[in-house]
Design an enzyme around this catalytic site. Structure first.
Site, PDB file in Angstrom:
ATOM      1  N   GLY A   1     -44.297 -48.602  26.789  1.00 15.48           N
ATOM      2  CA  GLY A   1     -43.775 -48.941  25.543  1.00 15.48           C
ATOM      3  C   GLY A   1     -43.533 -47.960  24.656  1.00 15.48           C
ATOM      4  O   GLY A   1     -43.655 -47.876  23.397  1.00 15.48           O
TER       5      GLY A   1
ATOM      6  N   ARG B   1     -40.601 -47.175  23.425  1.00 17.17           N
ATOM      7  CA  ARG B   1     -39.607 -47.555  22.471  1.00 17.17           C
ATOM      8  C   ARG B   1     -40.219 -48.301  21.217  1.00 17.17           C
ATOM      9  O   ARG B   1     -39.497 -48.461  20.280  1.00 17.17           O
ATOM     10  CB  ARG B   1     -38.451 -48.513  23.125  1.00 17.17           C
ATOM     11  CG  ARG B   1     -37.484 -47.657  23.871  1.00 17.17           C
ATOM     12  CD  ARG B   1     -36.518 -48.777  24.376  1.00 17.17           C
ATOM     13  NE  ARG B   1     -35.344 -47.942  24.817  1.00 17.17           N
ATOM     14  CZ  ARG B   1     -34.230 -48.565  25.334  1.00 17.17           C
ATOM     15  NH1 ARG B   1     -34.307 -49.861  25.394  1.00 17.17           N
ATOM     16  NH2 ARG B   1     -32.931 -47.854  25.371  1.00 17.17           N
TER      17      ARG B   1
ATOM     18  N   VAL C   1     -45.804 -47.999  18.022  1.00 21.40           N
ATOM     19  CA  VAL C   1     -46.519 -46.936  18.469  1.00 21.40           C
ATOM     20  C   VAL C   1     -46.549 -46.099  19.498  1.00 21.40           C
ATOM     21  O   VAL C   1     -46.585 -44.911  19.493  1.00 21.40           O
ATOM     22  CB  VAL C   1     -47.854 -47.835  18.701  1.00 21.40           C
ATOM     23  CG1 VAL C   1     -49.044 -46.890  19.296  1.00 21.40           C
ATOM     24  CG2 VAL C   1     -48.392 -48.737  17.617  1.00 21.40           C
TER      25      VAL C   1
ATOM     26  N   LEU D   1     -38.115 -51.158  33.986  1.00 25.65           N
ATOM     27  CA  LEU D   1     -39.426 -51.667  34.582  1.00 25.65           C
ATOM     28  C   LEU D   1     -40.138 -52.831  33.787  1.00 25.65           C
ATOM     29  O   LEU D   1     -40.366 -52.674  32.390  1.00 25.65           O
ATOM     30  CB  LEU D   1     -40.231 -50.498  34.531  1.00 25.65           C
ATOM     31  CG  LEU D   1     -41.665 -50.611  35.494  1.00 25.65           C
ATOM     32  CD1 LEU D   1     -41.720 -51.071  36.302  1.00 25.65           C
ATOM     33  CD2 LEU D   1     -42.532 -49.371  34.863  1.00 25.65           C
TER      34      LEU D   1
ATOM     35  N   LEU E   1     -54.492 -49.328  24.275  1.00 24.37           N
ATOM     36  CA  LEU E   1     -54.333 -49.822  23.151  1.00 24.37           C
ATOM     37  C   LEU E   1     -54.446 -51.183  22.711  1.00 24.37           C
ATOM     38  O   LEU E   1     -53.698 -52.072  23.073  1.00 24.37           O
ATOM     39  CB  LEU E   1     -53.043 -49.428  22.337  1.00 24.37           C
ATOM     40  CG  LEU E   1     -52.880 -47.766  21.938  1.00 24.37           C
ATOM     41  CD1 LEU E   1     -52.915 -46.780  23.223  1.00 24.37           C
ATOM     42  CD2 LEU E   1     -51.404 -47.541  21.235  1.00 24.37           C
TER      43      LEU E   1
ATOM     44  N   SER F   1     -56.331 -53.970  19.588  1.00 22.23           N
ATOM     45  CA  SER F   1     -56.103 -54.460  18.187  1.00 22.23           C
ATOM     46  C   SER F   1     -57.603 -54.989  17.622  1.00 22.23           C
ATOM     47  O   SER F   1     -58.273 -55.356  18.309  1.00 22.23           O
ATOM     48  CB  SER F   1     -55.139 -55.811  18.083  1.00 22.23           C
ATOM     49  OG  SER F   1     -55.106 -56.406  16.876  1.00 22.23           O
ATOM     50  N   SER F   2     -57.376 -54.666  16.146  1.00 20.84           N
ATOM     51  CA  SER F   2     -58.687 -55.141  15.373  1.00 20.84           C
ATOM     52  C   SER F   2     -58.767 -56.743  15.596  1.00 20.84           C
ATOM     53  O   SER F   2     -59.857 -57.265  15.014  1.00 20.84           O
ATOM     54  CB  SER F   2     -58.580 -54.725  13.890  1.00 20.84           C
ATOM     55  OG  SER F   2     -57.132 -55.294  13.245  1.00 20.84           O
ATOM     56  N   CYS F   3     -57.838 -57.585  15.907  1.00 23.42           N
ATOM     57  CA  CYS F   3     -58.102 -58.948  15.877  1.00 23.42           C
ATOM     58  C   CYS F   3     -59.057 -59.497  17.127  1.00 23.42           C
ATOM     59  O   CYS F   3     -59.365 -60.507  17.138  1.00 23.42           O
ATOM     60  CB  CYS F   3     -56.631 -59.657  16.119  1.00 23.42           C
ATOM     61  SG  CYS F   3     -56.014 -59.466  17.882  1.00 23.42           S
TER      62      CYS F   3
ATOM     63  N   TYR G   1     -53.834 -63.748  21.877  1.00 24.75           N
ATOM     64  CA  TYR G   1     -53.417 -62.508  21.751  1.00 24.75           C
ATOM     65  C   TYR G   1     -54.574 -61.650  21.903  1.00 24.75           C
ATOM     66  O   TYR G   1     -55.034 -60.708  22.826  1.00 24.75           O
ATOM     67  CB  TYR G   1     -52.716 -62.098  20.571  1.00 24.75           C
ATOM     68  CG  TYR G   1     -52.211 -60.601  20.317  1.00 24.75           C
ATOM     69  CD1 TYR G   1     -51.306 -59.909  21.234  1.00 24.75           C
ATOM     70  CD2 TYR G   1     -53.183 -59.858  19.302  1.00 24.75           C
ATOM     71  CE1 TYR G   1     -51.167 -58.506  21.028  1.00 24.75           C
ATOM     72  CE2 TYR G   1     -52.742 -58.452  19.221  1.00 24.75           C
ATOM     73  CZ  TYR G   1     -51.834 -57.721  20.197  1.00 24.75           C
ATOM     74  OH  TYR G   1     -51.535 -56.561  19.911  1.00 24.75           O
TER      75      TYR G   1
ATOM     76  N   LYS H   1     -56.289 -58.980  24.673  1.00 26.54           N
ATOM     77  CA  LYS H   1     -56.772 -57.525  24.141  1.00 26.54           C
ATOM     78  C   LYS H   1     -58.244 -57.282  24.782  1.00 26.54           C
ATOM     79  O   LYS H   1     -58.730 -56.260  25.034  1.00 26.54           O
ATOM     80  CB  LYS H   1     -56.503 -57.147  22.819  1.00 26.54           C
ATOM     81  CG  LYS H   1     -54.929 -57.331  22.557  1.00 26.54           C
ATOM     82  CD  LYS H   1     -54.596 -55.995  23.294  1.00 26.54           C
ATOM     83  CE  LYS H   1     -52.905 -55.686  23.001  1.00 26.54           C
ATOM     84  NZ  LYS H   1     -52.470 -54.641  23.727  1.00 26.54           N
TER      85      LYS H   1
ATOM     86  N   PRO I   1     -56.586 -50.258  16.931  1.00 21.72           N
ATOM     87  CA  PRO I   1     -56.337 -49.920  15.673  1.00 21.72           C
ATOM     88  C   PRO I   1     -56.356 -51.092  14.642  1.00 21.72           C
ATOM     89  O   PRO I   1     -56.349 -52.224  15.042  1.00 21.72           O
ATOM     90  CB  PRO I   1     -54.941 -49.556  16.042  1.00 21.72           C
ATOM     91  CG  PRO I   1     -54.607 -50.494  16.976  1.00 21.72           C
ATOM     92  CD  PRO I   1     -55.703 -50.564  17.868  1.00 21.72           C
ATOM     93  N   THR I   2     -56.573 -50.808  13.477  1.00 20.54           N
ATOM     94  CA  THR I   2     -56.460 -51.846  12.292  1.00 20.54           C
ATOM     95  C   THR I   2     -54.701 -52.079  12.281  1.00 20.54           C
ATOM     96  O   THR I   2     -54.097 -51.767  13.142  1.00 20.54           O
ATOM     97  CB  THR I   2     -56.599 -51.014  11.053  1.00 20.54           C
ATOM     98  OG1 THR I   2     -56.692 -52.198  10.207  1.00 20.54           O
ATOM     99  CG2 THR I   2     -55.980 -50.018  10.401  1.00 20.54           C
TER     100      THR I   2
ATOM    101  N   HIS J   1     -45.218 -58.199  11.479  1.00 21.45           N
ATOM    102  CA  HIS J   1     -46.480 -58.250  10.783  1.00 21.45           C
ATOM    103  C   HIS J   1     -46.123 -58.144   9.368  1.00 21.45           C
ATOM    104  O   HIS J   1     -44.954 -58.116   8.673  1.00 21.45           O
ATOM    105  CB  HIS J   1     -47.263 -57.130  11.027  1.00 21.45           C
ATOM    106  CG  HIS J   1     -47.753 -57.326  12.445  1.00 21.45           C
ATOM    107  ND1 HIS J   1     -47.324 -56.579  13.889  1.00 21.45           N
ATOM    108  CD2 HIS J   1     -48.913 -57.940  12.979  1.00 21.45           C
ATOM    109  CE1 HIS J   1     -48.231 -56.928  14.919  1.00 21.45           C
ATOM    110  NE2 HIS J   1     -48.752 -57.731  14.330  1.00 21.45           N
TER     111      HIS J   1
ATOM    112  N   ARG K   1     -38.380 -58.320   2.928  1.00 24.81           N
ATOM    113  CA  ARG K   1     -38.256 -59.585   1.766  1.00 24.81           C
ATOM    114  C   ARG K   1     -37.725 -58.827   0.704  1.00 24.81           C
ATOM    115  O   ARG K   1     -37.054 -59.233  -0.166  1.00 24.81           O
ATOM    116  CB  ARG K   1     -39.364 -60.365   1.934  1.00 24.81           C
ATOM    117  CG  ARG K   1     -39.292 -61.895   1.180  1.00 24.81           C
ATOM    118  CD  ARG K   1     -40.233 -62.630   1.595  1.00 24.81           C
ATOM    119  NE  ARG K   1     -40.487 -62.650   2.820  1.00 24.81           N
ATOM    120  CZ  ARG K   1     -41.998 -62.599   3.251  1.00 24.81           C
ATOM    121  NH1 ARG K   1     -42.745 -62.733   2.478  1.00 24.81           N
ATOM    122  NH2 ARG K   1     -42.089 -62.863   4.632  1.00 24.81           N
TER     123      ARG K   1
END
Length: 323
Positions: A11, A13, A16, A40, A106, A108-110, A137, A141, A164-165, A180, A188
């Site tokens: 990942g 590109r 993170v 790949l 890696l 996620s906080s979720c 998701y 994780k 991470p948060t 996000h 916007r």
């Protein structure tokens, strides 16, 4: 870890992954292996196995993921759970099969329950119901964390996980709907300023509280955890609780974020909150005591990070991703 160690960053590109490559290079780790998605497909088990057999990396950073905001998670739940499960299963198993001892996953906080006690500690995992808007998701994780823990328990691997948060920064996805909150909001506000609009509409009531971490801080924390010696790491973790929260320990309301964004972008109209849109989790604040004990704290505050991000945005606005 020796500076000549071969490190595969999956990942590279993404927001993170690219920051982690920059951080590793800055520390003198130059033997970095990367592959684009076209080169790949991490959902292709045979391709992943072939790659690991050929490259034999000494360490892996699994930063590749299918990610998005509330709208994207609600619209594409099957893609979010399937792709993330496939990527992490393929990479972790291939790393083990090719005797790669070090891996950083890696998350996620979720992963934490919607109504977890705040600030959220690592022990809150699997203690309650997840936020429904991103449950697929989050489940993927959580599976990644347990995957790493299981290989550690059964095979003695050194596979670590960082949670991470909410992250933001350069190389983010600035799509107005599928991204996000910070990149969507920044775009916007910017477009409203360019058009001379009188107002900007922000989703939700503005009352939920969120914690945000600039991506270069996340990269620094990730590399710090990856490179920790075993004694230091094991002293501050447990075999069945190996994941580590990464954040600032400071949060703000969405309204405060919008007001800060308005100031950074220079939009002079008014803010309008669309209360028909979902708020998501009422509050998400990470307890980062374990990370502090491991010797790392954040250095970039929200307004400074937003200024850095907006400067990058202005230099790259024509080439922004649209999906």
């Amino acid at each position: 870890m020796n500076k000549s160690a071969k490190i595969y960053v999956a990942g590279h590109r993404g927001m993170v992954g690219s920051a982690i490559v920059r951080r590793l290079n800055a520390l003198g780790y130059l033997n970095i292996v990367v592959r684009t998605h076209a080169e790949l497909d991490l959902c292709n088990q045979a391709a992943v196995n072939g790659f690991f057999a050929d490259e034999k990396p000494d360490a892996v950073v699994l930063a590749a993921a299918k990610v998005g905001g509330i709208h994207a998670n609600n619209t594409y739940p099957a893609e979010f759970i399937f792709q993330n499960l496939m990527m992490e299963c393929n990479v972790v198993q291939a790393a083990h099969a090719n005797n790669c001892q070090h891996l950083l996953f890696l998350g996620s906080s979720c992963i934490y329950p919607k109504l977890a006690e705040q600030p959220m500690t690592e022990t809150a995992l699997l203690t309650g119901t997840l936020e429904c808007t991103n449950e697929p998701y989050a489940v993927a994780k959580i599976a990644g964390i347990k995957l790493c823990e299981s290989y550690n328990r059964q095979y003695g691997r050194n596979y670590r996980s960082v949670m991470p948060t909410n992250l933001y920064g350069e190389n983010d996805n600035f799509h107005p709907e599928n991204s996000h909150v910070i990149p969507a909001m920044m775009r916007r506000f910017h477009e409203a300023k360019v058009r001379g609009d009188s107002e900007v509409v922000v989703w939700g009531t503005g009352t939920p509280m969120r914690e945000f971490l600039y991506v270069d801080d996340m990269a620094a924390a990730s590399v710090h955890v990856l490179l920790l010696d075993d004694d230091t790491y094991q002293t501050n973790t447990q075999p069945m609780l190996s994941h580590i929260n990464v954040g600032t320990g400071v949060d703000c309301t969405i309204r405060e974020l919008a007001e800060t964004m308005q100031r950074v972008v220079g939009f002079e109209g008014k803010l309008v909150f669309d209360t028909t849109k979902p708020d998501g989790t009422p509050r998400k604040l990470m307890n980062v005591d374990r990370l502090k004990k491991l010797g790392w704290e954040y250095s970039i505050d929200l307004e400074t990070g937003l200024k850095k991000t907006y400067a990058w945005f202005l230099n790259n606005v024509e080439g922004l991703r649209q999906v």
